[in-house]
Design a protein around this motif. Structure first.
Motif, PDB file in Angstrom:
ATOM      1  N   LEU A  15       0.904  -1.065  -0.069  1.00  0.00           N
ATOM      2  CA  LEU A  15      -0.013   0.130  -0.103  1.00  0.00           C
ATOM      3  C   LEU A  15       0.741   1.063   0.040  1.00  0.00           C
ATOM      4  O   LEU A  15       1.616   1.488   0.814  1.00  0.00           O
ATOM      5  CB  LEU A  15      -0.939  -0.027   1.139  1.00  0.00           C
ATOM      6  N   GLN A  16       0.521   2.004  -1.003  1.00  0.00           N
ATOM      7  CA  GLN A  16       1.422   3.356  -0.874  1.00  0.00           C
ATOM      8  C   GLN A  16       0.589   4.758  -0.684  1.00  0.00           C
ATOM      9  O   GLN A  16       1.069   5.728  -0.271  1.00  0.00           O
ATOM     10  CB  GLN A  16       1.994   3.664  -2.587  1.00  0.00           C
ATOM     11  N   LYS A  17      -0.702   4.443  -0.861  1.00  0.00           N
ATOM     12  CA  LYS A  17      -1.830   5.811  -0.416  1.00  0.00           C
ATOM     13  C   LYS A  17      -2.804   5.053   0.467  1.00  0.00           C
ATOM     14  O   LYS A  17      -3.448   3.929   0.208  1.00  0.00           O
ATOM     15  CB  LYS A  17      -2.321   6.119  -1.691  1.00  0.00           C
ATOM     16  N   LEU A  18      -3.110   5.879   1.660  1.00  0.00           N
ATOM     17  CA  LEU A  18      -4.235   5.643   2.464  1.00  0.00           C
ATOM     18  C   LEU A  18      -4.946   6.722   2.713  1.00  0.00           C
ATOM     19  O   LEU A  18      -4.402   7.836   3.233  1.00  0.00           O
ATOM     20  CB  LEU A  18      -3.501   5.107   3.732  1.00  0.00           C
ATOM     21  N   ASN A  19      -6.248   6.643   2.486  1.00  0.00           N
ATOM     22  CA  ASN A  19      -7.319   7.645   2.896  1.00  0.00           C
ATOM     23  C   ASN A  19      -8.161   7.195   4.062  1.00  0.00           C
ATOM     24  O   ASN A  19      -8.810   6.442   4.046  1.00  0.00           O
ATOM     25  CB  ASN A  19      -8.283   7.963   1.753  1.00  0.00           C
ATOM     26  N   LEU A  20      -7.999   7.989   5.045  1.00  0.00           N
ATOM     27  CA  LEU A  20      -8.529   7.625   6.641  1.00  0.00           C
ATOM     28  C   LEU A  20      -9.396   8.843   6.912  1.00  0.00           C
ATOM     29  O   LEU A  20      -9.545   9.152   7.983  1.00  0.00           O
ATOM     30  CB  LEU A  20      -7.582   7.291   7.653  1.00  0.00           C
ATOM     31  N   ASP A  21      -9.650   9.622   5.803  1.00  0.00           N
ATOM     32  CA  ASP A  21     -10.560  11.046   6.323  1.00  0.00           C
ATOM     33  C   ASP A  21     -11.462  10.675   7.035  1.00  0.00           C
ATOM     34  O   ASP A  21     -12.533   9.743   6.927  1.00  0.00           O
ATOM     35  CB  ASP A  21     -10.928  11.299   4.703  1.00  0.00           C
ATOM     36  N   SER A  22     -11.763  11.343   8.242  1.00  0.00           N
ATOM     37  CA  SER A  22     -13.038  11.622   9.054  1.00  0.00           C
ATOM     38  C   SER A  22     -13.069  10.232   9.942  1.00  0.00           C
ATOM     39  O   SER A  22     -14.377   9.588  10.021  1.00  0.00           O
ATOM     40  CB  SER A  22     -14.195  11.802   8.450  1.00  0.00           C
ATOM     41  N   ALA A  36       4.206   2.845  12.475  1.00  0.00           N
ATOM     42  CA  ALA A  36       4.114   2.051  11.031  1.00  0.00           C
ATOM     43  C   ALA A  36       5.024   2.685  10.103  1.00  0.00           C
ATOM     44  O   ALA A  36       5.875   2.062   9.382  1.00  0.00           O
ATOM     45  CB  ALA A  36       2.733   1.660  10.896  1.00  0.00           C
ATOM     46  N   LEU A  37       5.028   3.997  10.043  1.00  0.00           N
ATOM     47  CA  LEU A  37       5.793   4.623   8.972  1.00  0.00           C
ATOM     48  C   LEU A  37       7.258   4.736   9.239  1.00  0.00           C
ATOM     49  O   LEU A  37       8.063   4.778   8.380  1.00  0.00           O
ATOM     50  CB  LEU A  37       5.289   6.308   9.295  1.00  0.00           C
ATOM     51  N   CYS A  38       7.662   4.241  10.436  1.00  0.00           N
ATOM     52  CA  CYS A  38       9.007   4.266  10.765  1.00  0.00           C
ATOM     53  C   CYS A  38       9.686   3.070  10.215  1.00  0.00           C
ATOM     54  O   CYS A  38      10.721   2.513  10.144  1.00  0.00           O
ATOM     55  CB  CYS A  38       9.168   4.366  12.345  1.00  0.00           C
ATOM     56  N   HIS A  39       8.703   2.055   9.930  1.00  0.00           N
ATOM     57  CA  HIS A  39       9.060   0.689   9.727  1.00  0.00           C
ATOM     58  C   HIS A  39       9.730   0.398   8.326  1.00  0.00           C
ATOM     59  O   HIS A  39       9.234   0.942   7.384  1.00  0.00           O
ATOM     60  CB  HIS A  39       8.063  -0.276  10.121  1.00  0.00           C
ATOM     61  N   SER A  40      10.753  -0.251   8.262  1.00  0.00           N
ATOM     62  CA  SER A  40      11.210  -0.377   6.855  1.00  0.00           C
ATOM     63  C   SER A  40      10.558  -1.088   5.849  1.00  0.00           C
ATOM     64  O   SER A  40      10.491  -0.802   4.606  1.00  0.00           O
ATOM     65  CB  SER A  40      12.655  -1.202   6.845  1.00  0.00           C
ATOM     66  N   ASN A  41       9.528  -1.782   6.349  1.00  0.00           N
ATOM     67  CA  ASN A  41       8.311  -2.417   5.378  1.00  0.00           C
ATOM     68  C   ASN A  41       7.321  -1.481   4.799  1.00  0.00           C
ATOM     69  O   ASN A  41       6.715  -1.875   3.788  1.00  0.00           O
ATOM     70  CB  ASN A  41       7.892  -3.781   6.001  1.00  0.00           C
ATOM     71  N   CYS A  42       7.025  -0.714   5.594  1.00  0.00           N
ATOM     72  CA  CYS A  42       5.937   0.099   5.108  1.00  0.00           C
ATOM     73  C   CYS A  42       6.457   1.011   4.069  1.00  0.00           C
ATOM     74  O   CYS A  42       7.522   1.756   3.763  1.00  0.00           O
ATOM     75  CB  CYS A  42       5.772   1.188   6.324  1.00  0.00           C
ATOM     76  N   LYS A  43       5.402   1.027   2.822  1.00  0.00           N
ATOM     77  CA  LYS A  43       5.743   1.661   1.760  1.00  0.00           C
ATOM     78  C   LYS A  43       4.997   2.984   1.415  1.00  0.00           C
ATOM     79  O   LYS A  43       4.841   3.581   0.293  1.00  0.00           O
ATOM     80  CB  LYS A  43       5.588   0.717   0.666  1.00  0.00           C
ATOM     81  N   LEU A  44       4.271   3.314   2.632  1.00  0.00           N
ATOM     82  CA  LEU A  44       3.267   4.455   2.318  1.00  0.00           C
ATOM     83  C   LEU A  44       3.855   5.611   2.174  1.00  0.00           C
ATOM     84  O   LEU A  44       4.691   6.076   2.508  1.00  0.00           O
ATOM     85  CB  LEU A  44       2.650   4.516   3.755  1.00  0.00           C
ATOM     86  N   GLN A  45       3.216   6.460   1.047  1.00  0.00           N
ATOM     87  CA  GLN A  45       3.621   7.690   0.527  1.00  0.00           C
ATOM     88  C   GLN A  45       2.769   8.757   0.567  1.00  0.00           C
ATOM     89  O   GLN A  45       3.272  10.017   0.771  1.00  0.00           O
ATOM     90  CB  GLN A  45       4.201   7.517  -1.217  1.00  0.00           C
ATOM     91  N   GLU A  46       1.623   8.442   0.731  1.00  0.00           N
ATOM     92  CA  GLU A  46       0.561   9.238   0.973  1.00  0.00           C
ATOM     93  C   GLU A  46      -0.580   8.964   1.981  1.00  0.00           C
ATOM     94  O   GLU A  46      -1.135   7.933   2.044  1.00  0.00           O
ATOM     95  CB  GLU A  46      -0.451   9.630  -0.207  1.00  0.00           C
ATOM     96  N   LEU A  47      -0.735   9.886   2.963  1.00  0.00           N
ATOM     97  CA  LEU A  47      -1.699   9.785   4.165  1.00  0.00           C
ATOM     98  C   LEU A  47      -2.629  10.855   4.453  1.00  0.00           C
ATOM     99  O   LEU A  47      -2.164  11.998   4.671  1.00  0.00           O
ATOM    100  CB  LEU A  47      -0.797   9.568   5.280  1.00  0.00           C
TER     101      LEU A  47
END
Length: 196
Positions: A15-22, A36-47
């Motif tokens: 997962l590279q984009k995650l929308n948790l709006d509201s 999670a963002l600090c973990h080397s496996n996390c590939k998230l670029q947009e939150l």
């Protein structure tokens, strides 16, 4: 948010984009996501964490994550939360870090005032070389005169500015940063130029 954060740390998660709006995840949820963002496996670029009842503590957790080399986040929306001056100062500190990869930060509709806005302005002026967009719209505690001052200072590093959102031109800053800092030093020695 805790279970979601665990999933983001899994080696199979792409997962590279995650929308948790509201979703009202609050400070605790922001803490789990920051871990999670600090973990080397996390590939998230947009939150997108718009409207999640995140306060200064949550902003601090996320800002700490931005400093770490494993954090790949490039776009963060923290709009319409309860972030005040302390949270804005933490975010400014995170953005100052040379390892920070964030390109776009949205903190509109929050409770940022004079102290937080000045911390963000100082970060733009001196330290950050990656941010291309900072949205400060609808922060009623930032006086219009201070917004104008921030925009004038950011203009030294920017190709386009609009009334309550500050655009930072990454290429322009990288090319002309030292000269712009010299110009700012000159402008600062004449405060009337900034208050006009």
């Amino acid at each position: 948010a805790k279970h979601l954060a665990e999933a983001l740390r899994h080696s199979n998660c792409k997962l590279q984009k995650l929308n948790l709006d509201s979703n009202i995840i609050g400070n605790d949820g922001a803490k789990h996501l920051a871990e999670a963002l600090c973990h080397s496996n996390c590939k998230l670029q947009e939150l997108n964490l718009n409207g999640n009842n995140i306060g200064d503590d949550g902003a601090k957790y996320l800002a700490e994550a931005l400093c770490l080399s494993h954090c790949k986040l490039q776009k963060l929306n923290l709009g319409n939360n309860n972030i005040g001056d302390d949270g804005a100062k933490c975010l400014a500190d995170g953005l100052r870090h040379p390892g920070c990869k964030l390109l776009k930060l949205y903190i509109m509709g929050s409770s940022i005032g004079v102290t937080g806005a000045e911390a963000l302005a100082d970060m733009l002026r001196y330290d950050n070389r990656t941010l291309t967009r900072l949205n400060l719209q609808e922060n009623p505690d930032i006086p219009p005169a201070l917004l104008t001052k921030i925009e004038r200072l950011a203009e030294l590093n920017s190709e386009s500015i609009n009334c309550t959102a500050v655009e930072v031109g990454r290429k322009k800053r990288a090319e002309y940063g030292p000269k712009l800092d010299e110009i700012y030093g000159f402008v600062r020695s004449y405060p009337n130029l900034l208050s006009a």
